[in-house]
Design an enzyme around this catalytic site. Structure first.
Site, PDB file in Angstrom:
ATOM      1  N   ARG A   1      86.315  11.775  77.350  1.00  0.00           N
ATOM      2  CA  ARG A   1      87.681  11.180  76.894  1.00  0.00           C
ATOM      3  C   ARG A   1      87.701   9.893  76.282  1.00  0.00           C
ATOM      4  O   ARG A   1      88.460   9.903  75.610  1.00  0.00           O
ATOM      5  CB  ARG A   1      87.580  10.827  78.450  1.00  0.00           C
TER       6      ARG A   1
ATOM      7  N   GLY B   1      96.368  15.631  89.813  1.00  0.00           N
ATOM      8  CA  GLY B   1      95.134  15.996  88.696  1.00  0.00           C
ATOM      9  C   GLY B   1      93.800  14.465  88.727  1.00  0.00           C
ATOM     10  O   GLY B   1      93.145  14.816  89.654  1.00  0.00           O
ATOM     11  N   ARG B   2      94.168  14.123  88.450  1.00  0.00           N
ATOM     12  CA  ARG B   2      93.610  12.529  88.025  1.00  0.00           C
ATOM     13  C   ARG B   2      93.653  11.702  89.766  1.00  0.00           C
ATOM     14  O   ARG B   2      92.931  11.192  89.277  1.00  0.00           O
ATOM     15  CB  ARG B   2      94.507  12.211  86.748  1.00  0.00           C
TER      16      ARG B   2
ATOM     17  N   TYR C   1      90.642  10.179  73.885  1.00  0.00           N
ATOM     18  CA  TYR C   1      91.801   9.763  73.857  1.00  0.00           C
ATOM     19  C   TYR C   1      91.376   8.428  73.986  1.00  0.00           C
ATOM     20  O   TYR C   1      92.483   7.480  74.730  1.00  0.00           O
ATOM     21  CB  TYR C   1      92.453  10.101  75.376  1.00  0.00           C
TER      22      TYR C   1
ATOM     23  N   CYS D   1      75.014  13.011  67.472  1.00  0.00           N
ATOM     24  CA  CYS D   1      75.455  12.861  66.307  1.00  0.00           C
ATOM     25  C   CYS D   1      77.014  13.005  65.473  1.00  0.00           C
ATOM     26  O   CYS D   1      77.008  13.878  64.682  1.00  0.00           O
ATOM     27  CB  CYS D   1      74.304  13.878  64.996  1.00  0.00           C
TER      28      CYS D   1
END
Ligand SMILES: Cc1ncc(COP(=O)(O)O)c(C=O)c1O
Length: 410
Positions: free
Chosen positions: A309, A272-273, A313, A340
């Site tokens: 992300r 994927g990445r 992570y 917020c």
């Protein structure tokens, strides 16, 4: 290779400057490069030409239809985890014979849809799921190809929230239980268990976690083949990091074929990445800057709802200014979004001394797990997505309208 570069202090993505794109498109927006996506796919694909294999692009990393059409034209298959991902893959022109359906919690409708539409392989993550799929396949009157996703119980050396191959994690079936399943194959008359699959995590920069998982899989496969000889496919998942990796695709290939006989098995890869990450950027504008008791905040118009992300992570994504007039001012500075939440922050730096309200910034390497993870949090719309193909800029996803946002609320 990234298409982002400064020329005469002006940041360009391919042939077009960021400021030029943002004159015509309201920030924040995602922007992808067709050539980077294509090169990433081809560079990986070229390594495996003497194998019998499928590259099943992992749609969870990016499922924009225009990008999927490009990948379909390159002959890519798909790794999907929901009915809608399955439908998007088909809609983009990826044939069901190249689709692997993964995921630990597929519901009955999703399983029915996959089987009825000739999905090549369903990867199973529990005995209970195996029984359910057998029942559904029997009802439909088909025999379904199955991969058993094993949990090899290895450490992947990546962030704990993207590690999936240790018994601590919910994913996969243990090696011992997999052997027990093979002792019961007669109970699953509507299934053909042809594959062993594993996926040990994402963004893996070192070869050794892959080596460890190959070793576990090979030992298991040898035992299974001794009695059943039914396995044809080894699905090695995704997880290869596109950056700061200390091994080449060739190293990976050599290791793969040292464990698994290429004359005997076919292979599935689920990147994927690796394919999508550096094909995408997020362009955002500085709304305000403020200094609070010596700490500087640069508030941009992209938030964690657009790209989560870093919040989820602690992912580090470099941020560049659209004009190179940057200098270090040694003031602790944080680039933050408008949401917020205190976790709505993108990068710490001591640079960006000269940044002004209205300046454009670019968050790099967000083509994977950027848009697909975005949400409407704080009642903010899904943002526009663009594709750059040489000099041409094409809108590949419209910004969500307010009417569209509220239309299903009663
Ligand atoms: C089963 C499976 N395959 C492939 C992938 C793609 O991983 P990556 O984007 O790291 O290549 C994932 C990502 O979580 C996954 O869960």
């Amino acid at each position: 290779m990234s298409e982002l570069k400064y020329e005469n202090n002006i940041l360009r993505f391919g042939n077009i400057s960021i400021d030029e794109i943002s004159e015509k498109h309201q920030t924040p927006f995602y922007c992808y490069s067709k050539s980077v996506l294509t090169n990433n796919y081809n560079n990986f694909n070229n390594i495996f030409s003497d194998l019998d294999y499928k590259i099943c692009f992992s749609l969870k990393s990016n499922s924009n239809l225009s990008l999927l059409r490009i990948l379909a034209s390159l002959d890519a298959g798909a790794d999907v985890v929901s009915e809608w991902e399955f439908k998007k893959a088909i809609g983009a022109g990826i044939p069901p014979q190249k689709i692997v359906f993964s995921g630990i919690g597929k519901n009955e409708n999703e399983i029915k849809h996959a089987i009825a539409n000739d999905c090549f392989q369903i990867n199973v993550e529990s005995l209970a799921e195996l029984k359910k799929i057998n029942q559904i396949a029997e009802g439909i009157g088909k025999v379904q190809n199955i991969g058993i996703r094993i949990n090899p119980d290895v450490q992947s050396g990546t962030h704990e929230k993207i590690t999936t191959g240790s018994l601590e994690n919910k994913f996969g079936i243990s090696v011992n239980e997999t052997l027990e399943i093979f002792n019961k194959t007669k109970e699953f008359s509507s299934l053909s268990i042809t594959a062993i699959a594993f996926h040990i995590g994402s963004n893996i920069k070192d070869l050794s976690p892959f080596k460890n998982s190959f070793e576990v899989a090979k030992n298991l496969i040898d035992k299974i083949q001794l009695n059943y000889n039914s396995l044809k496919t080894i699905d090695v998942g995704g997880g290869i990091s596109p950056e700061e990796r200390n091994f080449s695709f060739k190293d990976y290939y050599d290791m793969l074929i040292s464990y698994f006989d290429k004359e005997r098995f076919n292979f599935i890869f689920e990147p994927g990445r690796l394919i999508a990450a550096d094909a995408g950027i997020l362009v955002s504008k500085v709304l305000y800057t403020k200094i609070s008791e010596g700490k500087k905040f640069i508030i941009i118009d992209a938030g964690m709802n657009d790209m989560m992300r870093p919040a989820l992570y602690d992912a580090q994504h470099e941020i560049l200014t659209s004009k190179l007039n940057d200098s270090d001012h040694n003031i602790e500075t944080e680039i933050v979004g408008p949401i917020c939440e205190s976790s709505d922050k993108f990068m710490r730096t001591t640079k960006f001394a000269n940044i002004q309200e209205g300046d454009n910034v670019v968050i790099k390497n967000v083509g994977a797990y950027g848009s697909t993870m975005s949400s409407n949090y704080n009642a903010r719309p899904f943002i526009e997505e663009l594709l750059i193909d040489k000099e041409e800029i094409q809108i590949i996803r419209k910004k969500q309208s307010f009417d569209d946002f509220i239309k299903n609320e009663l």
